[in-house]
Design a protein around this motif. Structure first.
Motif, short mmCIF file in Angstrom:
data_model
loop_
_atom_site.label_atom_id
_atom_site.label_comp_id
_atom_site.label_asym_id
_atom_site.label_seq_id
_atom_site.Cartn_x
_atom_site.Cartn_y
_atom_site.Cartn_z
N ILE A 6 0.84 -1.06 -0.05
CA ILE A 6 0.15 0.02 -0.28
C ILE A 6 0.89 1.11 -0.19
N MET A 9 2.28 2.69 -3.32
CA MET A 9 1.96 3.34 -4.16
C MET A 9 0.62 4.16 -4.19
N GLU A 52 -2.47 1.97 6.99
CA GLU A 52 -4.22 1.94 6.45
C GLU A 52 -4.32 3.31 7.45
N LEU A 55 -3.63 5.71 3.85
CA LEU A 55 -4.68 5.40 3.44
C LEU A 55 -5.29 6.28 3.23
N GLN A 56 -6.72 6.32 4.87
CA GLN A 56 -7.22 6.59 4.98
C GLN A 56 -6.88 8.29 4.36
N PHE A 59 -7.40 10.40 1.16
CA PHE A 59 -8.68 11.55 0.80
C PHE A 59 -8.70 12.32 1.96
N ARG A 170 -4.81 -9.25 3.88
CA ARG A 170 -3.38 -7.42 3.73
C ARG A 170 -2.65 -7.72 5.16
#
Lengths: 271, 317
Positions: A6, A9, A52, A55-56, A59, A170
């Motif tokens: 994760i 990217m 994670e 990743l959140q 946004f 994951r």
């Protein structure tokens, strides 16, 4: 080796989103400190949680970082820049840390000692279940199946319900090992913090501590919403495991009295 | 032939070729039986069971109702069924672990790929991927506004509704909601959406233009972990599948106050409402049943036995 797919990217996507979102959201960056001893599992969980969270964060224009503090540097380190400290240390070290940084949330990812709960340390957040939670879960199961030789855990790599399957998958993919109680605890500590930062924009450790201990509704991917007891222990369901097979969840249905998460472990402070 | 009949015949011919008469059937995916149950809309009894493949979940119809799509999760495929003959027509690869999807008015399918933190857009006629949209962790619910302008994908572990502009398939806004958002639905205008959050037990009302939660309600008890959500035809009432509370929670769509709880089978997740708004169908996972609710009385009028762990449901009406 830790492969963090994760994370790889993230940079490109983040750049794009940072640009498009910056108009709406103020940028936030928070840093955790991790202090650990030999077991690598809590840190693997922490790193999963961090991936994670980022990743959140892409946004919401939020970034999450981690400083790993060595044991030698532990006492002389400057902790003022951290939002929380994640620990997998011995009981003495843990107690000293909580005393020396009274406004800092200090997560306990590995110690099961009941006296750390009943002493109700105000800035301690025990993610790992206590010994009495484990023994209560086993007791409940034995009332249903007397001859049973079960043990109780916070997590199991075969757990699939409540999207546990997704988390197991994951984690295995990025850490190359299966998730256990300690990696789950590391993941959960970061996740509940990043969930809170995302919702409230809190970056102050003392405010975070208050929020976690009084307002948290945490999705730990075990079905129930979780929050903290007065003792600083995270209320949570447990898994009963026999011969490495999950046989039941605790609180055990039809047995647990009260039929809630508070049927597991000690609830009160020794004052 | 009398000439005055000609327009009528032409009309019938045209409408038959463009829009096949809907079968009235209700289609249900059975996650653990690997089948699709076909329920007759007239008798409300199962008339056929289709073997479909491993772990069927999401289900939907083409805009003209002539093709039925089923997400076969473990096979990473969408399979296409003729709702009349019930034959499997074709299949295509739909990314990793396709779960829920929705069909856009232009015919494209928006799928949440739970394992990959993305949503993918497919043209089901060609099986080609049209677009890919990076979203949060464990994307689940997909909803499309009736005018086709916007798509919502919920990401469960990231606690967000991602509002996607369907024209260029880019994210327009991200709305934080309660823990584990599972499903969403738009109003006809597309200006308002409703979503459920499983772990926090919440139902939220969202204003799309401002990307803000404008009202919050709860399903009332801690066992109630809400999943699907649908609106009544007049948009005054919201129906929420109450999960392990084994009830459909009926709410006032404006105030989000609970009007009634309708007992149905165990672990109710899926909901579908008929076009005329008179019938609501539920999938009761643990009971392996579909409950049929009369929405005038808000009462169950029939319970239909289907396969194991019924999941998704769609009406060909």
């Amino acid at each position: 080796m830790i492969k963090r797919h994760i994370a790889h990217m993230l940079p490109g996507v983040m750049m794009l989103l940072l640009v498009s979102n910056s108009v709406f959201a103020e940028s936030i960056e928070v840093t955790f400190a991790y202090i650990g001893q030999a077991d690598p599992n809590p840190l693997l969980g922490v790193q999963q949680g961090l991936d994670e969270a980022n990743l959140q964060g892409q946004f919401l224009n939020q970034r999450y970082k981690l400083d790993i503090i060595s044991n030698e540097n532990m006492s002389k380190n400057d902790y003022s820049k951290y939002i929380a400290i994640l620990t997998s240390v011995d009981s003495d070290t843990f107690t000293k840390l909580t005393e020396s940084l009274p406004d800092m949330p200090i997560f306990n990812l590995s110690l099961k000692d009941d006296n750390l709960r009943t002493s109700c340390i105000r800035n301690a957040l025990h993610i790992i279940p206590s010994n009495s939670m484990i023994s209560d879960a086993v007791k409940q199961w034995k009332m249903k199946k007397a001859e049973s030789d079960a043990n109780a855990y916070a997590w199991h790599p075969d757990f699939v319900k409540f999207a546990a399957r997704d988390l197991n998958k994951r984690f295995k993919k990025s850490a190359n090992v299966e998730m256990n109680d300690y990696s789950w605890a590391g993941w959960a500590a970061v996740k509940m913090t990043s969930d809170t930062v995302a919702r409230t924009n809190i970056t102050d450790p003392a405010k975070l501590l208050t929020y976690l201990r009084t307002e948290l509704i945490f999705d730990g991917q075990k079905g129930s919403d979780m929050n903290f007891r007065e003792t600083g222990q995270l209320r949570q369901p447990m898994l009963l495991v026999e011969n490495n097979n999950i046989v039941a969840e605790a609180p055990v249905r039809g047995i647990a009295k009260p039929p809630t998460l508070d049927s597991l472990g000690t609830l009160n402070c020794q004052k | 032939m009398k000439l005055y009949l000609l327009p009528l015949l032409l009309y019938l011919f045209a409408s038959n070729t463009v829009n096949a008469a809907p079968t009235g059937r209700i289609f249900v995916t059975n996650e653990r039986s690997n089948t699709v149950s076909v329920i007759s809309g007239d008798s409300l009894a199962v008339e056929e069971t289709i073997e479909i493949g491993e772990r069927p979940r999401g289900i939907g119809l083409s805009p003209d109702g002539t093709e039925l799509y089923v997400a076969v999760s473990e096979e990473n495929k969408i399979k296409v069924i003729d709702p009349v003959s019930l034959k499997i027509l074709r299949e295509f690869e739909a990314g990793s672990d396709p779960e829920t999807f929705a069909v856009h008015p232009n015919g494209n399918i928006y799928i949440s790929n739970e394992d990959d933190a993305k949503a993918t857009v497919f043209n089901p006629k060609t099986g080609e991927q049209v677009a890919e949209i990076r979203v949060g962790l464990e994307p689940e619910g997909v909803a499309i506004s009736p005018d086709g302008r916007r798509v919502i994908v919920t990401s469960e572990s990231t606690n967000m509704l991602h509002v996607i502009n369907a024209e260029d398939n880019t994210i327009e806004s991200n709305i934080l909601v309660g823990s584990r958002p599972r499903a969403a639905t738009f109003t006809q205008s597309g200006n308002i959406a409703y979503a459920t959050a499983e772990i926090s037990g919440e139902v939220v009302k969202v204003d799309i233009a401002s990307a803000k939660v404008i009202k919050k309600g709860t399903t009332g008890d801690s066992s109630s972990k809400p999943k699907d959500v649908v609106l009544s035809k007049d948009e005054s009432t919201l129906y929420v599948a109450g999960g392990r509370a084994n009830k459909v929670v009926v709410m006032d769509a404006d105030s989000l106050e609970i009007i009634k709880k309708i007992p149905v089978g165990k672990r109710v997740w899926g909901l579908a409402i008929s076009k005329d708004g008179k019938r609501l169908f539920t999938t009761d996972g643990v009971s392996s049943t579909v409950s049929v609710i009369d929405t005038d009385k808000n009462e169950v009028i029939k319970i239909v036995d289907v396969g194991k762990f019924p999941w998704g449901i769609v009406i060909n009406d």
